[in-house]
Design a protein around this motif. Structure first.
Motif, PDB file in Angstrom:
ATOM      1  N   PHE A  81       0.825  -1.210   0.000  1.00 16.42           N
ATOM      2  CA  PHE A  81       0.000   0.000   0.000  1.00 16.42           C
ATOM      3  C   PHE A  81       0.860   1.262   0.000  1.00 16.42           C
ATOM      4  N   VAL A  82       2.053   1.224   0.576  1.00 15.15           N
ATOM      5  CA  VAL A  82       2.967   2.376   0.550  1.00 15.15           C
ATOM      6  C   VAL A  82       3.519   2.551  -0.866  1.00 15.15           C
ATOM      7  N   ILE A  83       3.895   1.462  -1.503  1.00 18.19           N
ATOM      8  CA  ILE A  83       4.398   1.506  -2.882  1.00 18.19           C
ATOM      9  C   ILE A  83       3.335   2.080  -3.806  1.00 18.19           C
ATOM     10  N   THR A  84       2.103   1.618  -3.676  1.00 17.30           N
ATOM     11  CA  THR A  84       1.014   2.092  -4.528  1.00 17.30           C
ATOM     12  C   THR A  84       0.744   3.572  -4.288  1.00 17.30           C
ATOM     13  N   GLN A  85       0.750   4.013  -3.024  1.00 16.05           N
ATOM     14  CA  GLN A  85       0.554   5.433  -2.724  1.00 16.05           C
ATOM     15  C   GLN A  85       1.623   6.284  -3.416  1.00 16.05           C
ATOM     16  N   LYS A  86       2.867   5.860  -3.366  1.00 12.88           N
ATOM     17  CA  LYS A  86       3.954   6.626  -3.978  1.00 12.88           C
ATOM     18  C   LYS A  86       3.792   6.707  -5.488  1.00 12.88           C
ATOM     19  N   LYS A  87       3.350   5.620  -6.108  1.00 18.36           N
ATOM     20  CA  LYS A  87       3.122   5.636  -7.553  1.00 18.36           C
ATOM     21  C   LYS A  87       1.993   6.599  -7.910  1.00 18.36           C
ATOM     22  N   ILE A  88       0.926   6.567  -7.132  1.00 13.74           N
ATOM     23  CA  ILE A  88      -0.203   7.466  -7.394  1.00 13.74           C
ATOM     24  C   ILE A  88       0.218   8.914  -7.181  1.00 13.74           C
ATOM     25  N   ARG A  89       0.952   9.184  -6.112  1.00  9.53           N
ATOM     26  CA  ARG A  89       1.428  10.548  -5.860  1.00  9.53           C
ATOM     27  C   ARG A  89       2.230  11.062  -7.041  1.00  9.53           C
ATOM     28  N   LYS A  90       3.062  10.213  -7.608  1.00  8.09           N
ATOM     29  CA  LYS A  90       3.902  10.619  -8.733  1.00  8.09           C
ATOM     30  C   LYS A  90       3.070  11.035  -9.946  1.00  8.09           C
ATOM     31  N   VAL A  91       2.021  10.284 -10.270  1.00  2.44           N
ATOM     32  CA  VAL A  91       1.215  10.630 -11.450  1.00  2.44           C
ATOM     33  C   VAL A  91       0.244  11.778 -11.171  1.00  2.44           C
ATOM     34  N   LEU A  92      -0.089  12.017  -9.912  1.00  2.00           N
ATOM     35  CA  LEU A  92      -1.044  13.082  -9.591  1.00  2.00           C
ATOM     36  C   LEU A  92      -0.398  14.447  -9.408  1.00  2.00           C
ATOM     37  N   ARG A  93       0.892  14.523  -9.372  1.00  2.00           N
ATOM     38  CA  ARG A  93       1.569  15.805  -9.140  1.00  2.00           C
ATOM     39  C   ARG A  93       1.157  16.871 -10.144  1.00  2.00           C
ATOM     40  N   ASN A  94       0.821  16.478 -11.342  1.00  2.00           N
ATOM     41  CA  ASN A  94       0.452  17.443 -12.380  1.00  2.00           C
ATOM     42  C   ASN A  94      -1.050  17.669 -12.481  1.00  2.00           C
ATOM     43  N   ARG A  95      -1.837  17.098 -11.583  1.00  2.00           N
ATOM     44  CA  ARG A  95      -3.296  17.240 -11.644  1.00  2.00           C
ATOM     45  C   ARG A  95      -3.808  17.987 -10.420  1.00  2.00           C
ATOM     46  N   GLU A  96      -3.376  19.177 -10.214  1.00  2.00           N
ATOM     47  CA  GLU A  96      -3.728  19.958  -9.028  1.00  2.00           C
ATOM     48  C   GLU A  96      -5.231  20.108  -8.827  1.00  2.00           C
ATOM     49  N   LYS A  97      -5.965  20.450  -9.856  1.00  2.00           N
ATOM     50  CA  LYS A  97      -7.383  20.797  -9.715  1.00  2.00           C
ATOM     51  C   LYS A  97      -8.315  19.592  -9.642  1.00  2.00           C
ATOM     52  N   GLU A  98      -7.863  18.421 -10.018  1.00  2.00           N
ATOM     53  CA  GLU A  98      -8.743  17.266 -10.122  1.00  2.00           C
ATOM     54  C   GLU A  98      -8.698  16.339  -8.914  1.00  2.00           C
ATOM     55  N   ARG A  99      -8.142  16.758  -7.819  1.00  2.00           N
ATOM     56  CA  ARG A  99      -7.983  15.878  -6.662  1.00  2.00           C
ATOM     57  C   ARG A  99      -9.175  15.987  -5.718  1.00  2.00           C
ATOM     58  N   ASP A 100     -10.261  15.373  -6.076  1.00  2.00           N
ATOM     59  CA  ASP A 100     -11.452  15.394  -5.218  1.00  2.00           C
ATOM     60  C   ASP A 100     -11.934  13.967  -4.954  1.00  2.00           C
ATOM     61  N   ASP A 101     -10.996  13.079  -4.769  1.00  2.00           N
ATOM     62  CA  ASP A 101     -11.324  11.673  -4.583  1.00  2.00           C
ATOM     63  C   ASP A 101     -10.449  11.079  -3.483  1.00  2.00           C
ATOM     64  N   PHE A 102     -10.729   9.821  -3.133  1.00  2.00           N
ATOM     65  CA  PHE A 102      -9.943   9.147  -2.098  1.00  2.00           C
ATOM     66  C   PHE A 102      -9.732   7.699  -2.463  1.00  2.00           C
ATOM     67  N   PHE A 103      -8.782   7.082  -1.761  1.00  2.00           N
ATOM     68  CA  PHE A 103      -8.452   5.679  -1.960  1.00  2.00           C
ATOM     69  C   PHE A 103      -8.548   4.987  -0.603  1.00  2.00           C
ATOM     70  N   THR A 104      -9.148   3.812  -0.587  1.00  2.00           N
ATOM     71  CA  THR A 104      -9.237   3.039   0.646  1.00  2.00           C
ATOM     72  C   THR A 104      -7.989   2.163   0.769  1.00  2.00           C
ATOM     73  N   PHE A 105      -7.779   1.653   1.957  1.00  2.00           N
ATOM     74  CA  PHE A 105      -6.657   0.749   2.198  1.00  2.00           C
ATOM     75  C   PHE A 105      -6.738  -0.449   1.258  1.00  2.00           C
TER      76      PHE A 105
END
Length: 169
Positions: free
Chosen positions: A74-98
């Protein structure tokens, strides 16, 4: 099972279902980052399976910095998602469960989690969230090892897409 043994396992069983739950003697307070950490998903948290991760703040909400747990899925997956979301400032209105994060999935630039707010027409929000989580997980299956036959099929397909041009390696 001690904490370092949990870190050696790639996946963490949701607390309450795995053997590590009865013998973990450490809590988030025992982590060296406890006073400076704001990670919502802590491997030492007995309720980690009930938590969510919101990739909406600054550079996404903090991810566990303890190197002892860097290899957890889950830490590895979070880091991968963080990397691709860095360029999507305005579209972050969602969440991920464990459960969504504790899987080896392919992360692409268009990845989104579950919307934070259900539509006004929804009567039972909990059921709506569970349904959205199941649907998300079905659309994001775990990665699997490809067979030799599948690899060969994909090579032929890519060669056809490239117009028959071969690499001369």
């Amino acid at each position: 099972m001690g904490t370092s043994e949990i870190a050696n396992r790639k996946y963490v069983s949701p607390h309450g279902t795995g053997p590590e739950t009865t013998s973990i003697s450490r809590s988030p307070k025992d982590c060296k980052f406890f006073h400076t950490c704001s990670a919502s998903l802590c491997p030492l948290d007995p309720d980690v399976s009930k938590r969510i991760w919101l990739p909406e703040e600054n550079d996404t909400e903090e991810i566990c910095r303890n190197t002892e747990f860097a290899g957890l899925q889950f830490v590895i997956t979070q880091k991968k998602i963080r990397k691709v979301l860095r360029n999507r400032e305005k579209e972050r209105d969602d969440f991920f469960t464990f459960e969504m994060l504790n899987r080896d999935i392919t992360i692409k630039s268009g990845i989104k989690g579950i919307p934070l707010d259900p539509p006004d027409t929804v009567k039972d929000a909990f059921t709506w969230y569970r349904k959205k989580e199941r649907l998300w997980m079905a659309r994001h299956p775990e990665r699997r090892e490809l067979s030799a036959k599948e690899i060969q099929r994909r090579k032929v397909q890519m060669k056809a897409l490239r117009g028959g041009i071969e690499d001369n390696d």
